[in-house]
Scaffold this motif. Structure first.
Motif, mmCIF file in Angstrom:
data_model
loop_
_atom_site.group_PDB
_atom_site.id
_atom_site.type_symbol
_atom_site.label_atom_id
_atom_site.label_comp_id
_atom_site.label_asym_id
_atom_site.label_seq_id
_atom_site.Cartn_x
_atom_site.Cartn_y
_atom_site.Cartn_z
ATOM 1 N N MET A 1 0.821 -1.205 0.000
ATOM 2 C CA MET A 1 0.000 0.000 0.000
ATOM 3 C C MET A 1 0.857 1.257 0.000
ATOM 4 O O MET A 1 0.546 2.239 -0.652
ATOM 5 N N TRP A 2 1.933 1.223 0.814
ATOM 6 C CA TRP A 2 2.817 2.401 0.834
ATOM 7 C C TRP A 2 3.378 2.624 -0.563
ATOM 8 O O TRP A 2 3.472 3.744 -1.029
ATOM 9 N N SER A 5 0.791 4.175 -2.906
ATOM 10 C CA SER A 5 0.631 5.606 -2.629
ATOM 11 C C SER A 5 1.848 6.379 -3.098
ATOM 12 O O SER A 5 1.735 7.487 -3.621
ATOM 13 N N ALA A 264 -4.449 13.591 -0.638
ATOM 14 C CA ALA A 264 -5.095 12.336 -0.237
ATOM 15 C C ALA A 264 -4.102 11.183 -0.239
ATOM 16 O O ALA A 264 -4.088 10.357 0.686
ATOM 17 N N ALA A 265 -3.253 11.113 -1.263
ATOM 18 C CA ALA A 265 -2.261 10.045 -1.330
ATOM 19 C C ALA A 265 -1.243 10.170 -0.206
ATOM 20 O O ALA A 265 -0.813 9.167 0.378
ATOM 21 N N ARG A 267 -1.750 11.550 2.823
ATOM 22 C CA ARG A 267 -2.384 11.147 4.082
ATOM 23 C C ARG A 267 -2.511 9.633 4.162
ATOM 24 O O ARG A 267 -2.301 9.032 5.220
ATOM 25 N N ASN A 268 -2.853 8.998 3.049
ATOM 26 C CA ASN A 268 -2.976 7.544 3.039
ATOM 27 C C ASN A 268 -1.633 6.867 3.303
ATOM 28 O O ASN A 268 -1.545 5.901 4.061
ATOM 29 N N ALA A 269 -0.560 7.418 2.680
ATOM 30 C CA ALA A 269 0.768 6.855 2.900
ATOM 31 C C ALA A 269 1.216 7.037 4.343
ATOM 32 O O ALA A 269 1.821 6.149 4.933
ATOM 33 N N ARG A 271 -0.766 7.245 6.977
ATOM 34 C CA ARG A 271 -1.550 6.345 7.822
ATOM 35 C C ARG A 271 -1.003 4.931 7.774
ATOM 36 O O ARG A 271 -0.858 4.273 8.811
ATOM 37 N N ILE A 272 -0.652 4.482 6.568
ATOM 38 C CA ILE A 272 -0.086 3.140 6.431
ATOM 39 C C ILE A 272 1.264 3.051 7.131
ATOM 40 O O ILE A 272 1.581 2.071 7.806
#
Length: 293
Positions: A1-2, A5, A264-265, A267-269, A271-272
């Motif tokens: 996932m990282w 992103s 958004a990408a 923040r997602n990175a 969080r992961i």
């Protein structure tokens, strides 16, 4: 996932780099026009600086995504927001200073004529400033925009070239600077000899001060001191800026979309990245130890 992103942020920065090219191209186009026709050289620099800034920032974001440098991505997002706001302010400024002004239709003429009274605001004051107008006037003269107006036709009797007749000149589509700087206003009532040679006395009904400023004997002056010439420069700048602003608006919309996706990408990175150590610790605790004493 990282990695996904990360790849998305890298792709976004590549798009941002491509977006900077038309902005930089628009600034260079304005610079070329400033050197050749508009003769107002300071206007192109803000857009050139913004284009270069976007190009550099996209490279910074690309490096941050490749090497997973969170602090560099933070810098990228912060500076990109600042650049987007700067581009928005520049677009608003460009439309604000060019919101007024248009050519006047003259009977039996294909070209338009320009009056300084049709313009107002900061840009008019800048162009009309005597110290600054001297440099603009010299630029117009050195660009030889007026001598380039000359066209010749062959005399049907002698076969020799001669200036095109007045009727043919009246049907020409002149640029704002050609119309405002290279000939006297039509209201003056001068007689056409050739494109830059008009003789006679001003019409008794003419109330345009440019009629007395027109300098026919000296081809180095023509109507370069006229208000119509200043209005022609303003009209030319307005036309150039409006073209560049269309590109800037499209680029601004793309940058905003890209920036939202990048946030958004990111923040997602993040969080992961924050969840991974916790998950790894749980796995390590659940595994039995291989070594027992």
């Amino acid at each position: 996932m990282w990695r996904s992103s990360n790849a998305l942020i890298g792709a976004i920065n590549f798009v941002t780099f491509l977006v900077s090219i038309p902005i930089l191209g628009g600034g260079i186009w304005l610079s070329v026009r400033a050197n050749n026709t508009d003769c107002l050289r300071f206007l192109q620099w803000p857009i050139i600086i913004i284009g270069v800034a976007i190009m550099v920032i996209s490279l910074i974001g690309f490096a941050g995504a490749c090497y997973r440098l969170t602090w560099l991505l933070r810098v990228y997002l912060f500076v990109m927001l600042f650049v987007i706001l700067a581009l928005l302010c520049f677009i608003v400024f460009a439309y604000a200073v060019t919101d007024r002004g248009h050519g006047q239709v003259v009977m039996d003429r294909a070209y338009l004529e320009y009056q300084l009274s049709d313009y107002s605001g900061w840009l008019k004051d800048r162009v009309s400033d005597p110290g600054y107008w001297v440099r603009i006037r010299v630029c117009i003269r050195d660009s030889r925009v007026c001598p380039k107006l000359a066209r010749y036709v062959r005399n049907s009797i002698t076969g020799l070239p001669q200036p095109e007749p007045a009727e043919q000149f009246y049907r020409r589509q002149l640029s704002p600077i050609e119309s405002g700087c290279c000939k006297p206003p039509t209201s003056c009532g001068f007689t056409y000899v050739n494109e830059t040679d008009w003789v006679g006395q001003p019409s008794p009904t003419a109330n345009d001060i440019d009629c007395n400023r027109w300098n026919n004997p000296n081809q180095q002056w023509l109507c370069y001191q006229c208000d119509s010439c200043k209005a022609g420069v303003l009209a030319s700048i307005r036309h150039s800026w409006r073209k560049a602003s269309v590109i800037n608006i499209v680029v601004l919309v793309i940058l905003v979309i890209v920036y939202v996706i990048a946030c958004a990408a990111f923040r997602n990175a993040r969080r992961i990245d924050n969840d991974e150590p916790f998950g790894e610790s749980r796995v390590s605790k659940s595994r039995p130890s291989r070594f027992h004493l």
